[in-house]
Design an enzyme around this catalytic site. Structure first.
Site, short mmCIF file in Angstrom:
data_model
loop_
_atom_site.label_atom_id
_atom_site.label_comp_id
_atom_site.label_asym_id
_atom_site.label_seq_id
_atom_site.Cartn_x
_atom_site.Cartn_y
_atom_site.Cartn_z
N CYS A 1 0.84 -1.20 0.00
CA CYS A 1 0.00 0.00 0.00
C CYS A 1 0.87 1.26 0.00
CB CYS A 1 -0.92 -0.02 1.22
SG CYS A 1 -1.93 1.46 1.35
N CYS B 1 -0.45 4.10 2.14
CA CYS B 1 -0.27 3.94 3.59
C CYS B 1 1.19 4.18 3.99
CB CYS B 1 -0.65 2.54 4.04
SG CYS B 1 -2.12 1.87 3.28
N ASP B 2 2.13 3.67 3.21
CA ASP B 2 3.52 3.60 3.66
C ASP B 2 4.49 4.54 2.94
OD1 ASP B 2 2.68 1.59 5.37
OD2 ASP B 2 3.07 0.02 3.90
#
Ligand code: NAP
Length: 305
Positions: free
Chosen positions: A131, A134-135
């Site tokens: 992701c 997200c990261d």
């Protein structure tokens, strides 16, 4: 007993919930993690109608949930562990309770596919991510690789250039599957380098990702590429474990429905990415959800309780 239980709170689930609860059906939605499903991991969406300026995936997810709740949908966060779907009354067992309903709408979506390499799971959170949204921010000033050649990989690569100094895009063929618009953006982005006809053979590192070993499928040449992170974006597989052996699935594990979202079991519908279909988008998931809820209402009205 509820009228409708919806399993999964992505765009399909919340749209089904909106239509079902707005149709005055007692509607119960069970979501395992956070609202939005894969949409919640999308940084910005510019192809959902009604928003001239891009809207973030989590933002749209919260709006969908709020709208469904407004009409009376009850939402809980819990893991469904067992489904009994064959009788007239359906039973849904979660980790905390057992509930019954006249209809079940399956909206569990799909999850990112893995490359299947040793260390891929071990290094999740230590350099391997599924992701970018997200990261990505953890990789400021770093060098990363995105694996894949579809829309997700292309969007991830472009997104990661906000943080990273260098983004390799590693693709197993010599042309991208991603739409032309994204291909153009990639070509004109100086931080992105595409490595064609290449697969990842090994993730290298002791405690975290230090690089990858790749192989060119045309020349057989192997290479070590030093990296701080790897973003795997090679598609997704359906979350159909709970219904395997009950509901008819296609050869890739997606649920087979008719155009009314009906599965082979009366009173059981499926909507969104979990379903065998041509185009998996937020808009098509929402459309599936609306149809499933409409047909659920029709099914309930046509069957005596
Ligand atoms: P996808 O379209 O299935 O693409 C997967 C990519 O990964 C392909 O390029 C594929 O290569 C490659 N791949 C698959 N397995 C691999 C493996 N084992 N090793 C190396 N490479 C592998 O998946 P996606 O990009 O996640 O998109 C899924 C759906 O969501 C699509 O319908 C897409 O249009 C949609 N989507 C839309 C948007 C948007 O509209 N903004 C954004 C994201 C996704 P090949 O090309 O050789 O098969």
């Amino acid at each position: 007993m509820h009228d409708v239980i919806i399993v999964g709170g992505g765009p399909a689930g919340f749209t089904a919930a909106l239509y079902s609860s707005r149709g005055m059906l007692d509607t119960f939605l069970i979501e395992k993690l956070v609202s939005g499903g894969q949409m919640a991991t999308t940084y910005m969406m510019e192809n959902y109608p009604g928003f001239e300026e891009p809207i973030s995936g989590p933002d749209l997810a919260l709006r969908m949930e709020g709208q469904a709740r407004k009409f009376g949908t009850k939402v809980i966060n819990d893991d469904v562990v067992e489904l009994k779907l064959d009788g007239k009354i359906k039973t849904v067992r979660t980790t905390k309770q057992v509930c019954e309903s006249k209809v079940v709408i399956l909206c569990m979506g799909a999850s990112p596919k893995e490359l299947g390499l040793p260390k891929e799971r071990q290094f999740r959170g230590a350099g391997v991510s599924f992701c970018a949204t997200c990261d990505g921010a953890f990789y400021k000033g770093k060098t990363v690789a995105v694996i894949g050649g579809g829309d997700t990989a292309a969007e991830d690569a472009i997104f990661l250039t906000r943080f990273c100094d260098k983004v390799y895009m590693i693709h197993r063929r010599d042309s991208l599957r991603a739409i032309k618009l994204l291909q153009e953006e990639i070509k004109s982005n100086p931080k992105i380098e595409i490595i064609w006809d290449t697969v990842v053979e090994e993730i290298v590192g002791n405690f975290e990702v230090e690089g990858i070993k790749t192989r060119n499928l045309k020349t057989n040449e192997t290479k070590f590429i030093k990296l701080d992170g790897i973003f795997v974006a090679i598609g997704s597989s359906p979350n159909t474990e709970l219904v395997r052996g009950m509901v008819d699935l296609d050869e890739n594990g997606y649920i087979i429905t008719d155009e009314n979202m009906a599965t082979n079991i009366p009173g059981v519908f499926a909507a969104g990415d979990i379903r065998h279909k041509t185009l998996r988008q937020v808009i098509t998931a929402a459309s599936d959800g609306a149809i499933a809820a409409y047909m659920a209402e029709k099914y309930i009205n046509e069957n005596k309780w």
